[in-house]
Design a protein around this motif. Structure first.
Motif, short mmCIF file in Angstrom:
data_model
loop_
_atom_site.label_atom_id
_atom_site.label_comp_id
_atom_site.label_asym_id
_atom_site.label_seq_id
_atom_site.Cartn_x
_atom_site.Cartn_y
_atom_site.Cartn_z
N ASP A 298 -1.10 4.42 1.32
CA ASP A 298 -0.30 3.68 0.34
C ASP A 298 -0.50 4.22 -1.07
O ASP A 298 0.43 4.18 -1.89
CB ASP A 298 -0.65 2.19 0.38
N SER A 299 -1.70 4.70 -1.38
CA SER A 299 -1.97 5.24 -2.72
C SER A 299 -1.64 6.72 -2.83
O SER A 299 -1.81 7.31 -3.90
CB SER A 299 -3.44 5.01 -3.07
N GLY A 300 -1.20 7.34 -1.72
CA GLY A 300 -0.85 8.75 -1.76
C GLY A 300 -2.03 9.69 -1.72
O GLY A 300 -1.92 10.86 -2.11
N HIS A 301 -3.19 9.21 -1.25
CA HIS A 301 -4.40 10.03 -1.23
C HIS A 301 -4.93 10.28 0.17
O HIS A 301 -6.10 10.63 0.34
CB HIS A 301 -5.49 9.37 -2.07
N ARG B 97 -9.04 1.87 5.66
CA ARG B 97 -9.17 3.05 4.80
C ARG B 97 -7.93 3.93 4.92
O ARG B 97 -7.39 4.41 3.91
CB ARG B 97 -10.42 3.84 5.18
N MET C 49 2.65 -8.20 -5.49
CA MET C 49 1.45 -7.42 -5.22
C MET C 49 0.21 -8.30 -5.25
O MET C 49 -0.70 -8.15 -4.42
CB MET C 49 1.32 -6.28 -6.23
N THR D 42 -4.87 2.18 3.26
CA THR D 42 -5.01 2.13 1.81
C THR D 42 -4.82 3.51 1.18
O THR D 42 -4.13 3.66 0.16
CB THR D 42 -6.40 1.58 1.42
N LEU D 43 -5.42 4.53 1.77
CA LEU D 43 -5.26 5.89 1.25
C LEU D 43 -3.82 6.35 1.33
O LEU D 43 -3.30 7.00 0.40
CB LEU D 43 -6.17 6.86 2.02
N MET E 175 -2.19 -8.94 -2.17
CA MET E 175 -3.63 -8.67 -2.27
C MET E 175 -4.45 -9.88 -1.85
O MET E 175 -5.46 -9.75 -1.13
CB MET E 175 -3.98 -8.28 -3.71
#
Length: 361
Positions: free
Chosen positions: A196-199, A190, A131, A193-194, A135
């Protein structure tokens, strides 16, 4: 010289030592009681019913011999248990200090749960390292993607201020294109990323995909025709639980990808139900992906062949965005060769348990 043990190591060694001494005492007194009971129930001639000095010496000798053996066995067992735990603690401190390459030593795999604990720790450490590497790669790649349009914007604006460039319609339109590219990159980042984070925000509802696709096709037809492409639709009337806006976004990204990398010809959008799944696909007429790209094509910032139209170059996030949207819907994105030799990207969703008629009602 061995360093003094502290914490868990010391407690385990003390416990092992106490167990060994207790076991020796139990053997001694147990032997005495057993002998006394045997003599009481089965008296022997010319015996007074108590242990003689010789008996005590024999028992004591046996204990003196077996006690060091038991202590050695206990010490070796404690050492087998402690070595992987001490390695785990030491490497956990190294990871806390920032050394993500630290790995604990498994030691004796006969200690199943301890070995499993070490394996899980090493797996976690490897994921943390991966990770961190991802990153760092993302940061470097994003900086690279942002640098070019920002450099162009800065140079053009500075040139206009210095009077080198005239702020005419053509120059301003070029700057707007660079701003649009930046905005698209930010929005794609965006979305990925959202997701991947479940949001990722989704407004799921039953929709008939065919009319949605037909409306999009009407809007895209002119631009595609100008670029030498023809759009062909092969749509079944099916209903899927999805966010219509996000599906349109994903479909547009796939069509744009086909327009960017395929030869001029027909782009086919297909929609069908098969084996309880809804398959929404976009196919072109070639050349398709090289074998080495098929496993990496959905990774962020991965580009295949150079875009066939210089003005259609992308940021390498289009297919990542599509995958993020599809997976957020509980589906999957798949690539395979199209029947005509081109590329076929399929968004696969679970079929909604309702009929179009019920939806219309």
């Amino acid at each position: 010289m061995m360093a003094p043990r502290t914490g868990l190591s010391r407690q385990i060694l003390i416990a092992m030592s106490a167990i060994t001494v207790t076991a020796g005492l139990l053997v001694f007194f147990g032997t005495y009681l057993a002998y006394t009971a045997i003599v009481a129930f089965y008296p022997m001639p010319d015996a007074d019913g108590s242990l003689t000095l010789t008996d005590l010496l024999i028992v004591g000798g046996v204990i003196i011999i077996t006690l060091p053996i038991a202590a050695l066995i206990s010490f070796r067992l404690a050492r087998r248990i402690l070595e992987p735990l001490e390695s785990l603690a030491e490497n956990a401190r190294r990871i806390t200090a920032g050394d993500l390459t630290a790995r604990a030593r498994v030691g004796d795999r006969a200690l199943g749960e301890t070995a499993a604990l070490i394996d899980d720790f090493n797996t976690m450490a490897q994921r943390l390292q991966d990770m961190a590497a991802d990153m760092a790669l993302w940061n470097a790649t994003i900086a690279h993607e942002l640098r070019t349009p920002l450099t162009i914007l800065k140079g053009r604006l500075k040139g206009m201020i210095d009077g080198v460039f005239e702020p005419d319609e053509s120059s301003l339109s070029a700057l707007v294109l660079q701003v649009d590219g930046l905005a698209r990159l930010v929005e794609d980042l965006r979305t990925v990323t959202l997701a991947d984070s479940g949001h990722l925000d989704l407004r799921i509802q039953p929709i008939r995909l065919a009319p949605e696709i037909e409306q999009m096709a009407e809007l895209m037809a002119h631009d595609l025709s100008t670029s030498g492409f023809q759009l062909d639709l092969d749509l079944a009337d099916v209903v899927v639980d999805a966010d219509a806006t996000r599906i349109r976004q994903a479909l547009l990204a796939l069509v744009t990808n086909a327009r960017r990398y395929s030869v001029r010809g027909t782009i086919t959008i297909s929609l069908a139900e098969e084996d309880g799944e809804i398959r929404l696909g976009v196919a072109d007429e070639g050349p398709g992906l090289s074998p080495g790209m098929t496993t990496r094509v959905f990774d962020p910032f991965v580009r295949g062949e150079p875009a066939r139209s210089p003005d259609m170059s992308g940021n390498g996030l289009g297919l990542s965005v599509v995958r993020a949207i599809v997976e957020a819907h509980g589906g999957r994105l798949r690539y395979r060769g199209a029947p005509g030799g081109g590329a076929l990207f399929e968004m696969i969703f679970v079929k909604a348990n309702r009929s179009p008629a019920a939806h219309d009602a």
